[in-house]
Write a protein that holds these residues in place. Structure first.
Motif, mmCIF file in Angstrom:
data_model
loop_
_atom_site.group_PDB
_atom_site.id
_atom_site.type_symbol
_atom_site.label_atom_id
_atom_site.label_comp_id
_atom_site.label_asym_id
_atom_site.label_seq_id
_atom_site.Cartn_x
_atom_site.Cartn_y
_atom_site.Cartn_z
ATOM 1 N N THR A 177 27.960 52.724 50.367
ATOM 2 C CA THR A 177 28.980 52.024 51.157
ATOM 3 C C THR A 177 30.327 52.016 50.433
ATOM 4 N N THR A 178 31.383 52.312 51.155
ATOM 5 C CA THR A 178 32.748 52.255 50.611
ATOM 6 C C THR A 178 33.599 51.364 51.505
ATOM 7 N N ASP A 179 34.642 50.809 50.940
ATOM 8 C CA ASP A 179 35.522 49.927 51.700
ATOM 9 C C ASP A 179 36.934 50.082 51.151
ATOM 10 N N PRO A 180 37.916 50.384 52.004
ATOM 11 C CA PRO A 180 39.284 50.615 51.506
ATOM 12 C C PRO A 180 39.903 49.376 50.857
ATOM 13 N N VAL A 181 39.617 48.184 51.376
ATOM 14 C CA VAL A 181 40.176 46.958 50.807
ATOM 15 C C VAL A 181 39.618 46.715 49.414
ATOM 16 N N ILE A 182 38.306 46.822 49.287
ATOM 17 C CA ILE A 182 37.662 46.605 47.993
ATOM 18 C C ILE A 182 38.076 47.679 47.004
ATOM 19 N N ASP A 183 38.173 48.923 47.470
ATOM 20 C CA ASP A 183 38.570 50.023 46.588
ATOM 21 C C ASP A 183 39.985 49.817 46.052
ATOM 22 N N ALA A 184 40.892 49.349 46.908
ATOM 23 C CA ALA A 184 42.275 49.127 46.479
ATOM 24 C C ALA A 184 42.345 47.996 45.442
ATOM 25 N N THR A 185 41.619 46.917 45.708
ATOM 26 C CA THR A 185 41.608 45.795 44.770
ATOM 27 C C THR A 185 40.947 46.187 43.461
ATOM 28 N N GLY A 187 40.919 49.071 42.184
ATOM 29 C CA GLY A 187 41.862 49.923 41.458
ATOM 30 C C GLY A 187 42.857 49.095 40.656
ATOM 31 N N ILE A 188 43.343 47.999 41.252
ATOM 32 C CA ILE A 188 44.260 47.110 40.533
ATOM 33 C C ILE A 188 43.545 46.451 39.359
ATOM 34 N N GLN A 189 42.302 46.015 39.604
ATOM 35 C CA GLN A 189 41.513 45.399 38.533
ATOM 36 C C GLN A 189 41.318 46.361 37.368
ATOM 37 N N ALA A 193 42.468 45.949 33.533
ATOM 38 C CA ALA A 193 41.457 46.017 32.475
ATOM 39 C C ALA A 193 41.759 47.152 31.504
ATOM 40 N N ASP A 194 42.189 48.303 32.040
ATOM 41 C CA ASP A 194 42.529 49.439 31.179
ATOM 42 C C ASP A 194 43.738 49.124 30.304
ATOM 43 N N ALA A 195 44.712 48.387 30.881
ATOM 44 C CA ALA A 195 45.895 48.025 30.103
ATOM 45 C C ALA A 195 45.510 47.115 28.941
ATOM 46 N N LEU A 196 44.630 46.147 29.215
ATOM 47 C CA LEU A 196 44.165 45.258 28.147
ATOM 48 C C LEU A 196 43.353 46.027 27.119
ATOM 49 N N ASP A 197 42.541 46.962 27.608
ATOM 50 C CA ASP A 197 41.714 47.748 26.695
ATOM 51 C C ASP A 197 42.572 48.648 25.817
#
Length: 224
Positions: A177-185, A187-189, A193-197
């Motif tokens: 299952t995929t969802d554009p809203v969840i995928d976009a959010t 991506g921001i998460q 997380a990558d910036a902190l890492d």
């Protein structure tokens, strides 16, 4: 504060550890119910009304002092409030390490979890402390407008939380299952997380130390 947070999560992890696997299967339904509750509260505030209180004594939060017990209790309260959005990674990473039979690895992960939380929340708390005088004063002057803005934010957050719970249920039924809203959010998460890492704990610790130094300088300047 970090010790209180870690103690609460440690006790919670020990209690929940025997049924962690079964609990994770039902977490999406809890997420939906919790999201709908937040949505209702947001709609209530957006309508210009005040949230009801359990009793007159609870209209004002307990005073937070600089004592160790007060800070520890504040950390436990913070852990209770953040449990809804941190229970999944906590169960997946820390509790699963203890269940695998490696006690040492579990303790190391738990310590790292607590230290990382304390470092980031400490930096965020110092940032809020340095800006709260002007920001909070302005928000209080806005009065009902600020309450409605907060209600609108709660409405959006609650709707997303409930939607995410429904997405988890759909994922359990169909892993593809995929969802554009969840995928976009997500991506921001991942970007945050990558910036902190990428920054690493040393950079966050340096930010924490800088903010603490600025706070101490401001305090010294006000006294003199």
């Amino acid at each position: 504060m970090t010790a209180g947070f870690a103690a609460f999560f440690g006790v919670f992890g020990l209690v929940i550890q025997p049924v962690a696997g079964k609990l994770q299967q039902h977490l999406p339904w809890f997420t939906i119910a919790f999201g709908l509750l937040i949505t209702a509260a947001g709609a209530w505030l957006l309508a210009g009304r005040q949230l009801p209180t359990m009793a007159p004594k609870l209209r004002r939060a307990p005073t937070v002092t600089r004592s160790v017990p007060s800070m520890a209790l504040f950390g436990m309260a913070y852990a209770t409030a953040s449990l809804g959005c941190t229970i999944a990674p906590f169960l997946a990473i820390v509790v699963s390490a203890f269940r695998s039979g490696s006690t040492g690895e579990g303790i190391a992960l738990f310590t790292a979890y607590a230290a990382g939380m304390g470092l980031i929340v400490g930096a965020a708390s110092l940032t809020v402390a340095l800006t709260r005088t002007t920001a909070v004063t302005r928000l209080r002057r806005l009065g009902r407008i600020a309450s409605r803005l907060g209600g609108g934010l709660l409405l959006l957050v609650g709707a997303y939380v409930a939607y995410y719970g429904w997405y988890e249920i759909r994922t359990q039924r169909d892993p593809a299952t995929t969802d554009p809203v969840i995928d976009a959010t997500a991506g921001i998460q991942r970007a945050i997380a990558d910036a902190l890492d990428t920054a690493g704990p040393a950079m966050v610790a340096a930010l924490f130390a800088t903010l603490l130094l600025v706070a101490l300088l401001i305090r010294h300047r006000r006294r003199s």
